[in-house]
Design a protein around this motif. Sequence first.
Motif, PDB file in Angstrom:
ATOM      1  N   GLU A  67       0.497  -1.219   0.302  1.00  0.00           N
ATOM      2  CA  GLU A  67       0.506   0.106   0.449  1.00  0.00           C
ATOM      3  C   GLU A  67       0.767   1.328  -0.187  1.00  0.00           C
ATOM      4  OE1 GLU A  67      -3.392   2.279   2.827  1.00  0.00           O
ATOM      5  OE2 GLU A  67      -2.553   0.519   3.634  1.00  0.00           O
ATOM      6  N   HIS A 114       1.644   4.146  -3.653  1.00  0.00           N
ATOM      7  CA  HIS A 114       1.741   5.942  -2.934  1.00  0.00           C
ATOM      8  C   HIS A 114       3.076   6.692  -3.113  1.00  0.00           C
ATOM      9  CE1 HIS A 114      -2.424   5.285  -2.353  1.00  0.00           C
ATOM     10  NE2 HIS A 114      -2.644   4.563  -1.501  1.00  0.00           N
ATOM     11  N   ASN A 169      -5.903   5.011   2.905  1.00  0.00           N
ATOM     12  CA  ASN A 169      -5.511   5.561   1.501  1.00  0.00           C
ATOM     13  C   ASN A 169      -4.936   7.177   1.056  1.00  0.00           C
ATOM     14  OD1 ASN A 169      -5.441   3.040   0.909  1.00  0.00           O
ATOM     15  ND2 ASN A 169      -7.953   3.040   0.122  1.00  0.00           N
TER      16      ASN A 169
END
Length: 284
Positions: free
Chosen positions: A15, A19, A62
């Motif tokens: 994750e 990003h 997120n």
Amino acid sequence: MSVSSGRTAPSLIQEILSHLGLANKTAAWGTLGTLRTFLSFTVEKDVQRLLRAITGQGVDHNAIVAVLTNRSREQRQLISRAFQERTQQDLLKSLQAALSGNLEKIVVGLLQPMAQFDAQELRRALKASGSAEDVAMEILATRAPPRLQECLTVYKHDFQVEAEEDIKSETSGTLQDLLLALAKGGRESYSGIIDYNLAEEDVQALQQAEGPSTEGTWVLIFTQRNPEHLIRVFAQYQRYTGQELEEAVRNRFHGNTQVALLSLASVIRNTPLYFADKLHQALQ
């Protein structure tokens, strides 16, 4: 950056990596690393996005990851101050209340001032069994003198004790000598002039430093000479003896002293490669 030995869940790693602001235009960006100054930075927009992420229905992990992993440390400090001014709340404490586990630990590391982060990691390494030769060595050996001095100042302020005193109480032998020498920040700076005579003397000194009570020679050369000089010493040592200096370290030293000297040699040879290897090990 200090990479702990704890394993992070693969899903969290994926994750975060997804990003990161990875460079995809080599000609424009060069080799600046992955966490860099965000060019379209607007502090108010980031504050609003983080506020929505922690006050909406359910925490938006997120959004938090996307903002914090795409901003430089300086930009994250601006976000923290703006968040405090707008909400009268501390951003770090607000995020800690909203998060848990490894993600919380990463966010804490991202939002702390660098000197405070280094001081806390150094303290934890010195107090934890078996990490002084790893994390403590990394911090003391890779930080530029001004940044190291700032770290040691924060260390004294936060823990009410000099880092040198903790080194003396928590380590011993050659490892203690290495850490104390590095903490003094007395490594020579490169003047641009190659001292061939000193390189010759250092090689001979290391060759002869194989008996009892000769560890001080290794400590002095490894912690006081500038990296450019040491790289020449390493190369010349190999030409004279037919073996890399690291092999001599493995034969001469054992335990945490061996680990510390090998880490220091790795830092001297190629600091970016040292950190790349640490990151690779952590992700394994």
